[in-house]
Design a protein around this motif. Structure first.
Motif, PDB file in Angstrom:
ATOM      1  N   ALA A 205      31.251 -17.088   2.115  1.00  0.00           N
ATOM      2  CA  ALA A 205      30.045 -16.746   1.351  1.00  0.00           C
ATOM      3  C   ALA A 205      29.782 -17.789   0.274  1.00  0.00           C
ATOM      4  CB  ALA A 205      30.188 -15.357   0.732  1.00  0.00           C
ATOM      5  N   THR A 206      30.858 -18.261  -0.358  1.00  0.00           N
ATOM      6  CA  THR A 206      30.724 -19.285  -1.388  1.00  0.00           C
ATOM      7  C   THR A 206      30.195 -20.588  -0.803  1.00  0.00           C
ATOM      8  OG1 THR A 206      32.556 -18.320  -2.651  1.00  0.00           O
ATOM      9  CG2 THR A 206      31.961 -20.591  -3.149  1.00  0.00           C
ATOM     10  N   TYR A 207      30.724 -20.950   0.347  1.00  0.00           N
ATOM     11  CA  TYR A 207      30.232 -22.156   1.014  1.00  0.00           C
ATOM     12  C   TYR A 207      28.763 -21.989   1.400  1.00  0.00           C
ATOM     13  CZ  TYR A 207      29.382 -25.655   4.594  1.00  0.00           C
ATOM     14  OH  TYR A 207      28.825 -26.678   5.323  1.00  0.00           O
ATOM     15  N   ALA A 208      28.416 -20.817   1.890  1.00  0.00           N
ATOM     16  CA  ALA A 208      27.049 -20.570   2.340  1.00  0.00           C
ATOM     17  C   ALA A 208      26.049 -20.720   1.201  1.00  0.00           C
ATOM     18  CB  ALA A 208      26.939 -19.178   2.964  1.00  0.00           C
TER      19      ALA A 208
ATOM     20  N   GLU B 253      26.155 -24.164  -9.773  1.00  0.00           N
ATOM     21  CA  GLU B 253      26.986 -23.721 -10.895  1.00  0.00           C
ATOM     22  C   GLU B 253      27.682 -22.389 -10.620  1.00  0.00           C
ATOM     23  OE1 GLU B 253      25.078 -23.982 -14.690  1.00  0.00           O
ATOM     24  OE2 GLU B 253      24.070 -25.857 -14.185  1.00  0.00           O
ATOM     25  N   LEU B 254      27.260 -21.709  -9.551  1.00  0.00           N
ATOM     26  CA  LEU B 254      27.941 -20.483  -9.171  1.00  0.00           C
ATOM     27  C   LEU B 254      29.332 -20.748  -8.602  1.00  0.00           C
ATOM     28  CD1 LEU B 254      25.018 -18.534  -7.454  1.00  0.00           C
ATOM     29  CD2 LEU B 254      26.260 -17.830  -9.507  1.00  0.00           C
ATOM     30  N   GLN B 255      29.586 -21.997  -8.225  1.00  0.00           N
ATOM     31  CA  GLN B 255      30.862 -22.346  -7.608  1.00  0.00           C
ATOM     32  C   GLN B 255      32.040 -22.051  -8.528  1.00  0.00           C
ATOM     33  OE1 GLN B 255      31.137 -23.661  -4.301  1.00  0.00           O
ATOM     34  NE2 GLN B 255      33.258 -23.028  -4.679  1.00  0.00           N
ATOM     35  N   VAL B 256      31.871 -22.320  -9.818  1.00  0.00           N
ATOM     36  CA  VAL B 256      32.956 -22.074 -10.778  1.00  0.00           C
ATOM     37  C   VAL B 256      33.323 -20.597 -10.801  1.00  0.00           C
ATOM     38  CG1 VAL B 256      33.634 -22.151 -13.207  1.00  0.00           C
ATOM     39  CG2 VAL B 256      32.328 -24.040 -12.220  1.00  0.00           C
ATOM     40  N   ALA B 257      32.310 -19.751 -10.898  1.00  0.00           N
ATOM     41  CA  ALA B 257      32.554 -18.307 -10.923  1.00  0.00           C
ATOM     42  C   ALA B 257      33.141 -17.832  -9.605  1.00  0.00           C
ATOM     43  CB  ALA B 257      31.254 -17.565 -11.226  1.00  0.00           C
ATOM     44  N   ALA B 258      32.627 -18.353  -8.491  1.00  0.00           N
ATOM     45  CA  ALA B 258      33.127 -17.952  -7.179  1.00  0.00           C
ATOM     46  C   ALA B 258      34.593 -18.336  -7.011  1.00  0.00           C
ATOM     47  CB  ALA B 258      32.282 -18.587  -6.084  1.00  0.00           C
ATOM     48  N   ASP B 259      34.952 -19.518  -7.471  1.00  0.00           N
ATOM     49  CA  ASP B 259      36.354 -19.962  -7.399  1.00  0.00           C
ATOM     50  C   ASP B 259      37.252 -19.073  -8.258  1.00  0.00           C
ATOM     51  OD1 ASP B 259      35.676 -21.982  -5.661  1.00  0.00           O
ATOM     52  OD2 ASP B 259      35.653 -23.565  -7.189  1.00  0.00           O
TER      53      ASP B 259
ATOM     54  N   ILE C  11      46.055 -10.912 -14.816  1.00  0.00           N
ATOM     55  CA  ILE C  11      44.798 -10.831 -14.070  1.00  0.00           C
ATOM     56  C   ILE C  11      43.763 -10.030 -14.856  1.00  0.00           C
ATOM     57  CG2 ILE C  11      43.742  -9.785 -12.014  1.00  0.00           C
ATOM     58  CD1 ILE C  11      46.552 -10.557 -10.654  1.00  0.00           C
ATOM     59  N   MET C  12      44.193  -8.933 -15.428  1.00  0.00           N
ATOM     60  CA  MET C  12      43.274  -8.112 -16.212  1.00  0.00           C
ATOM     61  C   MET C  12      42.766  -8.872 -17.435  1.00  0.00           C
ATOM     62  SD  MET C  12      45.491  -4.604 -15.863  1.00  0.00           S
ATOM     63  CE  MET C  12      44.409  -3.531 -16.774  1.00  0.00           C
ATOM     64  N   LYS C  13      43.644  -9.637 -18.064  1.00  0.00           N
ATOM     65  CA  LYS C  13      43.224 -10.411 -19.229  1.00  0.00           C
ATOM     66  C   LYS C  13      42.266 -11.537 -18.836  1.00  0.00           C
ATOM     67  CE  LYS C  13      47.154  -9.697 -22.335  1.00  0.00           C
ATOM     68  NZ  LYS C  13      48.281 -10.342 -23.057  1.00  0.00           N
ATOM     69  N   GLY C  14      42.399 -12.042 -17.612  1.00  0.00           N
ATOM     70  CA  GLY C  14      41.561 -13.155 -17.177  1.00  0.00           C
ATOM     71  C   GLY C  14      40.169 -12.759 -16.732  1.00  0.00           C
ATOM     72  N   ASP C  15      39.907 -11.452 -16.634  1.00  0.00           N
ATOM     73  CA  ASP C  15      38.605 -11.015 -16.131  1.00  0.00           C
ATOM     74  C   ASP C  15      37.464 -11.444 -17.047  1.00  0.00           C
ATOM     75  OD1 ASP C  15      37.025  -9.453 -14.182  1.00  0.00           O
ATOM     76  OD2 ASP C  15      36.621  -8.162 -15.909  1.00  0.00           O
ATOM     77  N   HIS C  16      37.740 -11.620 -18.338  1.00  0.00           N
ATOM     78  CA  HIS C  16      36.672 -11.972 -19.265  1.00  0.00           C
ATOM     79  C   HIS C  16      36.084 -13.354 -18.954  1.00  0.00           C
ATOM     80  CE1 HIS C  16      39.806 -14.415 -21.141  1.00  0.00           C
ATOM     81  NE2 HIS C  16      38.850 -15.051 -21.786  1.00  0.00           N
ATOM     82  N   LEU C  17      36.869 -14.212 -18.273  1.00  0.00           N
ATOM     83  CA  LEU C  17      36.348 -15.537 -17.920  1.00  0.00           C
ATOM     84  C   LEU C  17      35.194 -15.421 -16.925  1.00  0.00           C
ATOM     85  CD1 LEU C  17      39.727 -17.471 -17.543  1.00  0.00           C
ATOM     86  CD2 LEU C  17      38.115 -17.569 -19.466  1.00  0.00           C
ATOM     87  N   LEU C  18      35.330 -14.512 -15.982  1.00  0.00           N
ATOM     88  CA  LEU C  18      34.242 -14.277 -15.028  1.00  0.00           C
ATOM     89  C   LEU C  18      33.028 -13.685 -15.730  1.00  0.00           C
ATOM     90  CD1 LEU C  18      35.756 -12.941 -11.670  1.00  0.00           C
ATOM     91  CD2 LEU C  18      34.054 -14.750 -11.953  1.00  0.00           C
ATOM     92  N   ASP C  19      33.267 -12.765 -16.636  1.00  0.00           N
ATOM     93  CA  ASP C  19      32.155 -12.168 -17.382  1.00  0.00           C
ATOM     94  C   ASP C  19      31.407 -13.243 -18.172  1.00  0.00           C
ATOM     95  OD1 ASP C  19      32.934  -9.691 -16.433  1.00  0.00           O
ATOM     96  OD2 ASP C  19      34.117  -9.206 -18.210  1.00  0.00           O
TER      97      ASP C  19
ATOM     98  N   LYS D  51      25.949 -11.509  -9.804  1.00  0.00           N
ATOM     99  CA  LYS D  51      26.480 -10.169 -10.092  1.00  0.00           C
ATOM    100  C   LYS D  51      27.518  -9.775  -9.056  1.00  0.00           C
ATOM    101  CE  LYS D  51      26.891  -6.386 -12.352  1.00  0.00           C
ATOM    102  NZ  LYS D  51      27.585  -6.412 -13.666  1.00  0.00           N
ATOM    103  N   ALA D  52      27.290 -10.127  -7.797  1.00  0.00           N
ATOM    104  CA  ALA D  52      28.255  -9.813  -6.747  1.00  0.00           C
ATOM    105  C   ALA D  52      29.588 -10.521  -7.005  1.00  0.00           C
ATOM    106  CB  ALA D  52      27.695 -10.216  -5.382  1.00  0.00           C
ATOM    107  N   ILE D  53      29.512 -11.770  -7.442  1.00  0.00           N
ATOM    108  CA  ILE D  53      30.728 -12.526  -7.758  1.00  0.00           C
ATOM    109  C   ILE D  53      31.465 -11.873  -8.925  1.00  0.00           C
ATOM    110  CG2 ILE D  53      31.589 -14.721  -8.664  1.00  0.00           C
ATOM    111  CD1 ILE D  53      29.297 -16.082  -7.090  1.00  0.00           C
TER     112      ILE D  53
END
Length: 234
Positions: free
Chosen positions: A35-38, A126-132, A156-164, A196-198
């Motif tokens: 999906a990220t590649y697409a 720029e969505l690639q960073v979030a997708a990765d 992992i729980m602490k790292g979720d804020h990076l995606l947000d 939002k899906a990412i």
């Protein structure tokens, strides 16, 4: 994954279920990568492959749930064993929802491709960073689940804020593009749904991390503060 039991057959059944979860997780990871590649290449063919894979993901969830029901009915597990089986069920449900998010991204890709060139002016790459980040979170939490590693789960729980943070920044950029050129509004909204899906994929990884703590500590840390979770793990 599990402690040794008097019944080696029970051990075998738990290991089999755990292996099926990892297999399902690998399939979902593949969906995310495709999906990220697409979205990066605006590749409709790859997007269709993601959508087609969803049927297999759904079927795996059904099969694992059927095995879980059989084990619970025959073994009547208690304590940590029961928590583990419950966590497996909730983990497969979250993996299925991650597959749904990958399918949603793929559908947005098809919509964008159909609309033609307007999206080329938008910051889709720029969505690639979030997708990765989301893909890495899922991969790490599956590894943590296999090892029932609470320290990894907490990270992992602490790292979720990076995606947000990535999501919020991308939304601000899209709003700027839409204000400057109303012709980009339709495609911008498609990209917003992708972003939002990412972000939701990261949320599901966090959910699985919470189940790891539940299995090991017997504590339900959903909706808890980070301070409370950290104290639970001490």
């Amino acid at each position: 994954m599990a402690d040794k039991h008097l019944s080696t057959q029970f051990d075998s059944e738990l290991n089999s279920l755990s292996s099926r979860v990892m297999e399902m997780g690998g399939l979902v990871e593949s969906q995310i990568r495709q999906a990220t590649y697409a979205i990066g290449a605006f590749n409709a063919d790859v997007a269709r492959q993601v959508i087609e894979t969803e049927d297999r993901v759904n079927q795996m969830e059904v099969e694992i749930d059927r095995e879980l029901s059989s084990v619970i009915a025959r073994r009547q597990p208690t304590a940590r064993d029961l928590r583990l089986l419950m966590a497996i069920s909730k983990t497969t449900a979250n993996l299925e929802r991650v597959g749904d998010e990958a399918r949603r991204i793929a559908r947005m890709v098809l919509s964008i491709v159909d609309k033609g060139g307007a999206v080329r002016a938008l910051p889709a790459s720029e969505l690639q960073v979030a997708a990765d980040l989301a893909s890495a979170q899922l991969r790490k939490v599956l590894d943590a689940f296999a090892r029932l590693d609470t320290a990894a789960a907490l990270a992992i729980m602490k790292g979720d804020h990076l995606l947000d943070k990535e999501f919020d920044g991308f939304v601000r950029k899209l709003i700027t593009y839409m204000m400057e050129d109303p012709r980009t509004i339709s495609s911008s909204l498609d990209l917003l749904f992708v972003a939002k899906a990412i972000e939701r994929i990261g949320d599901h990884a966090t959910n699985i991390a919470e189940f790891i703590i539940y299995v090991v500590k017997g504590a339900d840390v959903r909706h808890s503060s980070m301070e409370h979770i950290e104290s639970t793990l001490k």
